[in-house]
Enzyme design. Structure first.
Site, PDB file in Angstrom:
ATOM      1  CB  SER A 115     -85.288  11.653 -14.095  1.00 21.41           C
ATOM      2  OG  SER A 115     -85.659  12.687 -14.548  1.00 21.41           O
TER       3      SER A 115
ATOM      4  CD  GLU B 133     -92.526  10.231 -14.710  1.00 18.44           C
ATOM      5  OE1 GLU B 133     -92.105  11.220 -15.449  1.00 18.44           O
ATOM      6  OE2 GLU B 133     -92.483  10.578 -13.480  1.00 18.44           O
TER       7      GLU B 133
ATOM      8  CE  LYS C 207     -89.001  11.513 -13.626  1.00 18.99           C
ATOM      9  NZ  LYS C 207     -88.510  12.742 -13.909  1.00 18.99           N
TER      10      LYS C 207
ATOM     11  CD  GLU D 292     -94.950   9.225  -9.727  1.00 22.07           C
ATOM     12  OE1 GLU D 292     -94.612  10.209 -10.443  1.00 22.07           O
ATOM     13  OE2 GLU D 292     -94.992   9.244  -8.356  1.00 22.07           O
TER      14      GLU D 292
ATOM     15  CE1 TYR E 213     -93.061  16.805 -10.180  1.00 21.16           C
ATOM     16  CE2 TYR E 213     -93.196  17.392 -12.441  1.00 21.16           C
ATOM     17  CZ  TYR E 213     -92.493  17.262 -11.535  1.00 21.16           C
ATOM     18  OH  TYR E 213     -91.213  17.840 -11.517  1.00 21.16           O
TER      19      TYR E 213
ATOM     20  CE  LYS F 151     -92.637  14.248 -16.441  1.00 21.00           C
ATOM     21  NZ  LYS F 151     -92.600  14.930 -15.207  1.00 21.00           N
TER      22      LYS F 151
ATOM     23  CG  ASP G 166     -90.916  18.113 -15.565  1.00 19.82           C
ATOM     24  OD1 ASP G 166     -90.119  17.817 -14.369  1.00 19.82           O
ATOM     25  OD2 ASP G 166     -91.812  17.405 -15.904  1.00 19.82           O
TER      26      ASP G 166
END
Ligand code: 13P
Length: 388
Positions: A326, A215, A257, A217, A388, A175, A63
């Protein structure tokens, strides 16, 4: 008092009875009712989450925003054009046999609406292999004013209508990636903002039939110890679950995630897979309710082999949740290097995707060995300040 009971009435009207069996010693099973959040999609959400969290399978994350996909393509000398992005995603999504190891694929919006060069929708390529299509719904990170050089994740405006459209197009999970930086603090403000944004997104996704992947992170950047990462991760996840509960998110219909609990990328010592597994599972046991069906780790800049070894170490004994992967970078690196943008390399590149997918499938089952892995797969992919 009157206000409190009015509030309770509104709350209880959000819940409906769900029948299940509770075994009693010496008697036949008795029907009991469990409260589940009333949403027209509630049973579907539970089913979707369960089907993604099936033994020996995990998620292929492709993605990347167009800008990040451009960096992947640039690494093999290709221009960032729609045609090249389509060719790369076609290679990945039409890999024969992928569905044996991959249960879900996270797509960028462009890919969700795209087709192969033969005109078959990518969503249908996935469905034919029993892979659930997912969609990145966040709109990326921007500076968080008032913080210590930290960021927040945009995308709540218009999210309900976008999610409804994505569902129509075939997406069944979503997500949202936000980040927390240890060297920048993290400040209480940044952690709260990250947790609140994730919770609002999760509630909106569930209302529109999409299983939210949650998620936050925790970036690898920094020279901190593994103990410090655990401390920050505990704080972040406690806030995330606090706000998820406050937003009436149904835990049976979400997936997580997380980043693995590791020392910072610039820490003087590296940790073994056993140590990483011990710290990461400690975090999960302390913070994640067993109602959550699946924990799908990100790879965060670890090499392909490291990410697989760490996952394998976490699956050496039974866990309350499906503990799986993932990965984006840790599934794509060798594929890209094998493909190099040449049509004659597509088959070999697809085979290398299957090798990585199978290795992680074995790691999900706790049966992986790194014997025979290529040098390319052992190369770290950490990038300082990665976007990202
Ligand atoms: P990696 O850290 O595995 O590259 O992926 C991050 C991500 O959020 C992909 O969806």
């Amino acid at each position: 008092m009157a206000m409190a009971s009015a509030k309770l009435n509104t709350l209880s009207s959000q819940w409906i009875a769900h029948s299940t069996f509770s075994p009693r010693r010496g008697s036949s099973p008795r029907r009991v009712s469990l409260p589940i959040r009333a949403s027209s999609y509630q049973h579907e959400l539970v089913q979707t989450a369960k089907s993604i969290a099936t033994p020996g399978r995990g998620i292929l994350a492709i993605d990347e925003s167009n800008a990040t996909c451009g960096k992947r393509l640039a690494s093999i000398g290709l221009d960032n054009t729609e045609v090249n992005r389509q060719a790369y995603r076609q290679l990945l999504l039409t890999t024969p046999g992928l569905g044996e190891y991959i249960s879900g694929a996270i797509l960028f919006e462009e890919t969700l609406y795209q087709s192969t060069t033969d005109g078959k929708k990518f969503v249908d390529c996935l469905r034919d292999q029993n892979i659930v299509p997912g969609i990145k719904v966040d709109k990326g990170l921007v500076p968080l004013p008032g913080s210590n050089n930290e960021s927040w994740c945009q995308g709540l405006d218009g999210l309900a209508s976008r999610s409804a459209e994505y569902y129509k197009q075939g997406a069944r999970f979503a997500k949202w990636r936000t980040v927390v930086s240890i060297p920048c603090g993290p400040s209480a403000l940044a952690v709260k903002e990250a947790a609140w944004g994730l919770a609002r997104y999760a509630a909106i996704s569930q209302d529109n039939g999409l299983v939210p992947i949650v998620e936050p992170e925790i970036l690898l950047d920094g020279d901190h110890s593994i103990e410090r990462t655990l401390e920050v991760a505990e704080k972040v996840w406690s806030e995330v679950f606090f706000y998820l509960a406050e937003n009436n998110v149904m835990f049976e219909g979400i997936l997580l995630k997380p980043s693995m609990v590791t020392p910072g990328a610039e820490h003087k010592e590296k940790a073994s897979p056993e140590t990483i597994a011990k710290y990461t599972l400690t975090l999960l046991r302390r913070r994640v309710p067993p109602a959550v069906p699946g924990i799908m780790f990100l790879s965060g800049g670890q090499s392909e082999v490291e990410a697989t070894l760490n996952l394998n170490a976490m699956n050496q004994s039974p866990n309350p949740w499906h503990v799986s992967f993932s990965y984006a970078r840790a599934l794509q690196n060798t594929v890209l290097k094998t493909w190099k943008g040449h049509p004659e390399n597509v088959e070999a590149a697809q085979k290398s995707l299957l090798v990585r997918a199978k290795a992680n499938s074995l790691a999900q089952l706790g049966r992986y060995s790194a014997e025979g892995e290529s040098e390319e797969a052992k190369k770290g992919m950490f990038v300082k300040g990665y976007v990202y």
